[in-house]
Design an enzyme around this catalytic site. Structure first.
Site, PDB file in Angstrom:
ATOM      1  N   ASP A  92     132.438  84.459-121.718  1.00 27.31           N
ATOM      2  CA  ASP A  92     133.020  83.738-123.170  1.00 27.31           C
ATOM      3  C   ASP A  92     132.781  84.782-124.065  1.00 27.31           C
ATOM      4  O   ASP A  92     132.907  85.107-125.220  1.00 27.31           O
ATOM      5  CB  ASP A  92     131.281  82.920-123.479  1.00 27.31           C
ATOM      6  CG  ASP A  92     130.952  81.702-122.472  1.00 27.31           C
ATOM      7  OD1 ASP A  92     132.218  81.285-122.216  1.00 27.31           O
ATOM      8  OD2 ASP A  92     129.158  82.149-122.297  1.00 27.31           O
TER       9      ASP A  92
ATOM     10  N   ARG B 251     131.312  78.769-124.387  1.00 26.24           N
ATOM     11  CA  ARG B 251     129.885  77.981-124.882  1.00 26.24           C
ATOM     12  C   ARG B 251     130.053  78.214-126.467  1.00 26.24           C
ATOM     13  O   ARG B 251     131.297  77.951-127.021  1.00 26.24           O
ATOM     14  CB  ARG B 251     128.993  79.692-124.639  1.00 26.24           C
ATOM     15  CG  ARG B 251     127.867  78.652-124.304  1.00 26.24           C
ATOM     16  CD  ARG B 251     126.764  79.691-123.706  1.00 26.24           C
ATOM     17  NE  ARG B 251     127.158  80.872-123.849  1.00 26.24           N
ATOM     18  CZ  ARG B 251     125.703  82.035-123.926  1.00 26.24           C
ATOM     19  NH1 ARG B 251     124.515  81.438-124.168  1.00 26.24           N
ATOM     20  NH2 ARG B 251     125.439  83.252-125.116  1.00 26.24           N
TER      21      ARG B 251
ATOM     22  N   GLY C 167     124.554  88.254-118.851  1.00 25.05           N
ATOM     23  CA  GLY C 167     125.111  88.149-120.138  1.00 25.05           C
ATOM     24  C   GLY C 167     123.842  88.133-121.567  1.00 25.05           C
ATOM     25  O   GLY C 167     123.247  87.896-120.568  1.00 25.05           O
TER      26      GLY C 167
HETATM   27  O1  F6P Z   1     128.791  80.850-119.958  1.00 24.41           O
HETATM   28  C1  F6P Z   1     129.647  81.302-119.329  1.00 24.41           C
HETATM   29  C2  F6P Z   1     130.186  79.572-118.968  1.00 24.41           C
HETATM   30  O2  F6P Z   1     131.178  79.366-117.849  1.00 24.41           O
HETATM   31  C3  F6P Z   1     130.756  78.718-120.577  1.00 24.41           C
HETATM   32  O3  F6P Z   1     131.722  78.666-120.564  1.00 24.41           O
HETATM   33  C4  F6P Z   1     130.136  77.277-120.247  1.00 24.41           C
HETATM   34  O4  F6P Z   1     129.539  76.471-120.788  1.00 24.41           O
HETATM   35  C5  F6P Z   1     129.134  77.363-118.601  1.00 24.41           C
HETATM   36  O5  F6P Z   1     128.881  78.656-118.646  1.00 24.41           O
HETATM   37  C6  F6P Z   1     129.619  76.596-118.193  1.00 24.41           C
HETATM   38  O6  F6P Z   1     127.628  76.601-116.938  1.00 24.41           O
HETATM   39  P1  F6P Z   1     128.303  75.853-115.521  1.00 24.41           P
HETATM   40  O7  F6P Z   1     129.037  76.475-114.995  1.00 24.41           O
HETATM   41  O8  F6P Z   1     126.573  75.836-115.484  1.00 24.41           O
HETATM   42  O9  F6P Z   1     128.696  74.920-115.929  1.00 24.41           O
END
Ligand code: F6P
Length: 360
Positions: free
Chosen positions: A142, A186, A116
């Site tokens: 996202d 996000r 990303g």
């Molecule tokens: O960027 C991808 C994402 O899934 C977001 O939509 C979310 O806020 C975040 O990553 C969650 O991150 P983690 O896997 O660290 O909980």
């Protein structure tokens, strides 16, 4: 005739569906067409910090099952900026030179980074510092990477959120409830907006459009007056409270993550609409599972195009999807701006046109 090359590939940041099909396409193009070697690098840049660098041999004979598998066989991480890497003693250490050395130790001619905007920014900084030949492929559920209409993983996430709404219709209707579905994304509302329309939500709340609880409540009451005994609300995780506070949860290490706006809304809507409310937080289900056909197509097209960029010696570029064409843009351009939902986007107009409440 393109000269022989050894290229590396890594996946960085949160996983999503479609990473493995992209790896498969890279191997098909690089090994199958150009007879190059492809080395999979484990655990994003962390694999290049290890000695010896941690790699996975990617063989064309064994990669077909990747097309329908979720996650990434290479592993990934969304923690640990290599320029300020957390060490076991709690200090932060710049490990960028170790990664650059890892690239050299493997004898790589080029590196494909699937990530990303955050990961691509880090990879680009490393490439600039070490003179590495980098090509980027955008991925993220996202869908917030600039310059591309689609990033790998988005379509599958939308499909999963849509399926969740399909299911919630029946239980909400059976109990005359308002059900709130909190989705990821996000700081952008792409998943909420797309799944909300596709899944027939009544209310869609995204961070890009400020809302008023009163507007949501009068909309739900109007539905009740029309004899519609239930309502579905989709909310993106980064939507703030009505007074503008972010809703987050801290983990044991003090790291904040989005989460909880669904419950905040449920309490407010319950009071003003007189309906029972329930909340479903979809969470990482959106990232897992079998890649959708669209994600397989986008990932395959991106994988082939990324290898072709290397064959042309075109580095510091990211492949993108624009008007159903794969083209490339400078990575610098893609990471310069965050791609939020444009309040004038066709899908925002579509939602409004169908009478869906956006809370404003
Ligand atoms: O960027 C991808 C994402 O899934 C977001 O939509 C979310 O806020 C975040 O990553 C969650 O991150 P983690 O896997 O660290 O909980």
């Amino acid at each position: 005739m393109v000269e022989h090359k050894r290229i590396g590939i890594l996946t960085s940041g949160g996983d999503c569906a479609g990473l493995n099909p992209a790896i498969r396409a890279v191997v098909y193009r690089a090994v199958g067409t150009y007879s190059w070697e492809v080395m999979g690098i484990r655990q994003a840049t962390q694999g290049l910090m290890e000695r010896p660098p941690q790699t996975l041999k990617l063989e064309i004979e064994k990669i077909d099952p990747l097309l329908m598998s979720g996650g990434t066989i290479l592993g990934t991480t969304n923690k640990g900026d290599p320029f300020a890497f957390p060490m076991p003693d709690g200090t932060l250490h710049d490990r960028s030179e170790e990664i650059i050395e890892g690239y050299r130790l493997l004898g790589l001619d080029a590196l494909i980074g699937i990530g990303g905007d955050g990961s691509l920014a880090i990879l680009r900084k490393l490439a600039q510092q070490g003179n590495l030949n980098l090509v980027g492929i955008p991925k993220t559920i996202d869908n917030d990477v600039s310059c591309t209409e689609l990033s790998i993983g988005f379509n599958t996430a939308v499909k999963i959120a849509t399926e969740a709404l399909d299911r919630l219709h029946f239980t909400a209707a059976s109990h005359s409830r308002v059900i709130i579905l909190e989705v990821m994304g996000r700081d952008a509302g792409h998943i909420a907006l797309n799944a909300g329309i596709a899944g027939g939500a009544d209310v869609i709340l995204i961070p890009e459009i400020p809302y008023k609880i009163d507007n949501i409540c009068s909309y739900i009451r109007k539905r009740q007056d029309l004899g519609k005994n239930y309502s579905l609300v989709v909310v993106a995780e980064a939507v703030r409270t009505e007074t503008g506070e972010l809703v987050t949860q801290d983990d044991l290490f003090g790291k904040s993550r989005y989460g909880g706006i669904g419950h905040y809304l449920a309490d407010k809507i319950c009071v003003c609409s007189d309906a029972e409310t329930r909340v479903t937080v979809l969470g990482h289900i959106q990232r897992g599972g079998v890649p959708s056909p669209t994600d397989r197509l986008v990932a395959s097209a991106f994988g082939v195009a990324a290898v072709d960029l290397i064959a042309e010696g075109k580095y510091d570029e990211m492949v993108t999807w624009q008007n159903r064409q794969v083209v490339s843009v400078p990575i610098a351009e893609a990471i310069a701006k965050y791609r939020a939902v444009d309040p004038n986007d066709t899908l925002v107009k579509t939602a409004r046109g169908m009478g869906i409440c956006l809370g404003d």
